[in-house]
Motif scaffolding. Sequence first.
Motif, PDB file in Angstrom:
ATOM      1  N   ASN A  13      -7.952  15.230   6.337  1.00  0.00           N
ATOM      2  CA  ASN A  13      -8.500  15.543   4.996  1.00  0.00           C
ATOM      3  C   ASN A  13      -7.365  15.544   3.823  1.00  0.00           C
ATOM      4  N   ASN A  14      -5.964  15.736   4.309  1.00  0.00           N
ATOM      5  CA  ASN A  14      -4.793  15.506   3.462  1.00  0.00           C
ATOM      6  C   ASN A  14      -4.078  14.051   3.423  1.00  0.00           C
ATOM      7  N   THR A  15      -4.398  13.191   4.246  1.00  0.00           N
ATOM      8  CA  THR A  15      -4.125  11.938   4.077  1.00  0.00           C
ATOM      9  C   THR A  15      -4.544  11.149   3.192  1.00  0.00           C
ATOM     10  N   PRO A  16      -3.605  10.656   2.173  1.00  0.00           N
ATOM     11  CA  PRO A  16      -4.393   9.754   1.154  1.00  0.00           C
ATOM     12  C   PRO A  16      -4.990   8.442   1.517  1.00  0.00           C
ATOM     13  N   SER A  17      -5.877   8.123   0.826  1.00  0.00           N
ATOM     14  CA  SER A  17      -6.814   6.789   1.369  1.00  0.00           C
ATOM     15  C   SER A  17      -5.749   5.362   1.218  1.00  0.00           C
ATOM     16  N   PRO A  18      -6.081   4.600   1.881  1.00  0.00           N
ATOM     17  CA  PRO A  18      -5.253   3.207   1.642  1.00  0.00           C
ATOM     18  C   PRO A  18      -5.290   2.545   0.508  1.00  0.00           C
ATOM     19  N   TRP A  19      -6.561   2.723  -0.220  1.00  0.00           N
ATOM     20  CA  TRP A  19      -6.562   2.308  -1.515  1.00  0.00           C
ATOM     21  C   TRP A  19      -5.653   2.812  -2.465  1.00  0.00           C
ATOM     22  N   SER A  20      -5.645   4.102  -2.452  1.00  0.00           N
ATOM     23  CA  SER A  20      -4.775   5.061  -3.195  1.00  0.00           C
ATOM     24  C   SER A  20      -3.192   4.747  -3.028  1.00  0.00           C
ATOM     25  N   THR A  21      -2.981   4.594  -1.930  1.00  0.00           N
ATOM     26  CA  THR A  21      -1.512   4.124  -1.602  1.00  0.00           C
ATOM     27  C   THR A  21      -1.229   2.641  -2.184  1.00  0.00           C
ATOM     28  N   LEU A  22      -2.100   1.824  -1.902  1.00  0.00           N
ATOM     29  CA  LEU A  22      -2.182   0.509  -2.384  1.00  0.00           C
ATOM     30  C   LEU A  22      -1.773   0.611  -4.073  1.00  0.00           C
ATOM     31  N   TRP A  23      -2.617   1.158  -4.624  1.00  0.00           N
ATOM     32  CA  TRP A  23      -2.570   1.501  -6.143  1.00  0.00           C
ATOM     33  C   TRP A  23      -1.293   2.026  -6.558  1.00  0.00           C
ATOM     34  N   THR A  24      -0.755   2.992  -5.970  1.00  0.00           N
ATOM     35  CA  THR A  24       0.367   3.678  -6.441  1.00  0.00           C
ATOM     36  C   THR A  24       1.514   2.523  -6.327  1.00  0.00           C
ATOM     37  N   TYR A  25       1.650   1.924  -5.143  1.00  0.00           N
ATOM     38  CA  TYR A  25       2.605   1.035  -4.999  1.00  0.00           C
ATOM     39  C   TYR A  25       2.674  -0.257  -5.759  1.00  0.00           C
ATOM     40  N   SER A  26       1.298  -0.651  -5.903  1.00  0.00           N
ATOM     41  CA  SER A  26       1.327  -1.790  -7.112  1.00  0.00           C
ATOM     42  C   SER A  26       1.772  -1.539  -8.299  1.00  0.00           C
ATOM     43  N   ILE A  27       1.345  -0.067  -8.764  1.00  0.00           N
ATOM     44  CA  ILE A  27       2.035   0.291 -10.315  1.00  0.00           C
ATOM     45  C   ILE A  27       3.384   0.217 -10.166  1.00  0.00           C
ATOM     46  N   MET A  28       3.991   1.114  -9.125  1.00  0.00           N
ATOM     47  CA  MET A  28       5.494   1.178  -8.855  1.00  0.00           C
ATOM     48  C   MET A  28       6.087  -0.061  -8.787  1.00  0.00           C
ATOM     49  N   SER A  29       5.487  -1.316  -8.152  1.00  0.00           N
ATOM     50  CA  SER A  29       6.089  -2.688  -8.123  1.00  0.00           C
ATOM     51  C   SER A  29       6.066  -3.168  -9.464  1.00  0.00           C
ATOM     52  N   ALA A  30       4.964  -3.052 -10.160  1.00  0.00           N
ATOM     53  CA  ALA A  30       4.808  -3.536 -11.422  1.00  0.00           C
ATOM     54  C   ALA A  30       5.761  -2.953 -12.451  1.00  0.00           C
ATOM     55  N   ILE A  31       6.165  -1.636 -12.380  1.00  0.00           N
ATOM     56  CA  ILE A  31       7.146  -1.123 -13.100  1.00  0.00           C
ATOM     57  C   ILE A  31       8.514  -1.617 -12.917  1.00  0.00           C
ATOM     58  N   ALA A  32       8.770  -1.846 -11.523  1.00  0.00           N
ATOM     59  CA  ALA A  32      10.139  -2.317 -11.139  1.00  0.00           C
ATOM     60  C   ALA A  32      10.213  -3.781 -11.628  1.00  0.00           C
ATOM     61  N   LEU A  33       9.345  -4.454 -11.503  1.00  0.00           N
ATOM     62  CA  LEU A  33       9.519  -5.872 -11.748  1.00  0.00           C
ATOM     63  C   LEU A  33       9.863  -5.952 -13.423  1.00  0.00           C
ATOM     64  N   LEU A  34       9.246  -5.029 -14.128  1.00  0.00           N
ATOM     65  CA  LEU A  34       9.029  -5.121 -15.654  1.00  0.00           C
ATOM     66  C   LEU A  34      10.782  -4.711 -15.894  1.00  0.00           C
ATOM     67  N   MET A  35      11.143  -3.746 -15.226  1.00  0.00           N
ATOM     68  CA  MET A  35      12.492  -3.247 -15.465  1.00  0.00           C
ATOM     69  C   MET A  35      13.624  -4.311 -15.050  1.00  0.00           C
ATOM     70  N   LEU A  36      13.463  -4.778 -13.986  1.00  0.00           N
ATOM     71  CA  LEU A  36      14.277  -6.066 -13.681  1.00  0.00           C
ATOM     72  C   LEU A  36      14.118  -7.397 -14.283  1.00  0.00           C
ATOM     73  N   PHE A  37      13.159  -7.634 -14.884  1.00  0.00           N
ATOM     74  CA  PHE A  37      12.894  -8.943 -15.531  1.00  0.00           C
ATOM     75  C   PHE A  37      14.100  -9.331 -16.533  1.00  0.00           C
ATOM     76  N   PRO A  38      14.744  -8.406 -17.378  1.00  0.00           N
ATOM     77  CA  PRO A  38      15.723  -8.958 -18.116  1.00  0.00           C
ATOM     78  C   PRO A  38      17.086  -9.208 -17.064  1.00  0.00           C
ATOM     79  N   LEU A  39      17.242  -8.708 -16.298  1.00  0.00           N
ATOM     80  CA  LEU A  39      18.517  -8.969 -15.286  1.00  0.00           C
ATOM     81  C   LEU A  39      18.268 -10.094 -14.598  1.00  0.00           C
ATOM     82  N   LEU A  40      16.841 -10.620 -13.945  1.00  0.00           N
ATOM     83  CA  LEU A  40      16.496 -11.816 -13.441  1.00  0.00           C
ATOM     84  C   LEU A  40      16.649 -12.925 -14.532  1.00  0.00           C
ATOM     85  N   TRP A  41      16.299 -12.772 -15.682  1.00  0.00           N
ATOM     86  CA  TRP A  41      16.433 -13.768 -16.590  1.00  0.00           C
ATOM     87  C   TRP A  41      17.744 -14.191 -16.929  1.00  0.00           C
ATOM     88  N   LEU A  42      18.549 -13.040 -17.024  1.00  0.00           N
ATOM     89  CA  LEU A  42      19.975 -13.434 -17.293  1.00  0.00           C
ATOM     90  C   LEU A  42      20.565 -14.216 -16.130  1.00  0.00           C
TER      91      LEU A  42
END
Length: 288
Positions: A13-42
């Motif tokens: 009952n306390n274990t998060p669903s796979p879809w919730s975990t996937l959604w969380t990691y997807s948002i975190m990955s998108a934010i990380a890529l957005l912050m890293l994009f200027p460095l990657l472009w440089l």
Amino acid sequence: MNNLKTKKPNSPNNTPSPWSTLWTYSIMSAIALLMLFPLLWLLSTSLKSPNENIFQFPPQLWPQQPTLENFIKVWQTNPFGSYLFNSTLIAGLTVSINVLFCALAAYPLARLKFRGREAILITIISTIMIPFQIVMIPLYILTVQLGLKNSYLGVIFPGLASAFGIFLLRQAFLAVPKELEEAARIDGCSELGIWWHVMIPAIKPALVTLGIFVFIGSWSDFLWPLLVLDRPEYYTLPLGVANLAGTFSLDWRLVAAGSIISIVPVLGLFLLLQKYIVPTETAAGVKG
């Protein structure tokens, strides 16, 4: 006791669903890529050959013909070795002196009782709200009058201590159990000995954190070195990168390569010291 029902930590009952975990990691990955994009472009711009158009639309992130020619040209045509040495020396001295002075100032504000302590603390913290641009001219005049213009000490001068560092280390000193201090005092340790042998090892994560902040601020500082340095042999990396923008020509590939050279040491320092930022359990050695 048998009638009491408790949920186990690993209950389904306390274990998060796979879809919730996937959604969380997807948002975190998108934010990380957005912050890293200027460095990657440089980095992409620094690796592009002169035949590639860096202003093409749609932009192309990956170079068609990756080359290190820009880094070699920057290093050979500019004294980046001297710039790197100056920045390393200035940042290293700034970190050492700043951490020492802030630790010396924060200890009595946290552990000693004397009249006017709170007023002194409030006054120090209030200076954080004063922009550097307001005190820049008086600092410059004082630096010139002391004969520190065009010197390493002149660049270090504004960073000898900081209100943020004093506040940060004071909070760290307050978290150290009082029993450790009392035990050292019973053993005959002096106040300075308690500060050095007990308090400083106990707040090592805070010291490393402050050191990283001071290093990054000193390493990337551009305005103050530009004011106090006229001789190119004392230039730091930010001033050296600014010199890559010539009066009659500007090659953004070389500017990007120089910027990458100035960024790499900061990233290396953070990766090297990040394990020391984890807080230590100082209270674990004190029995209740």
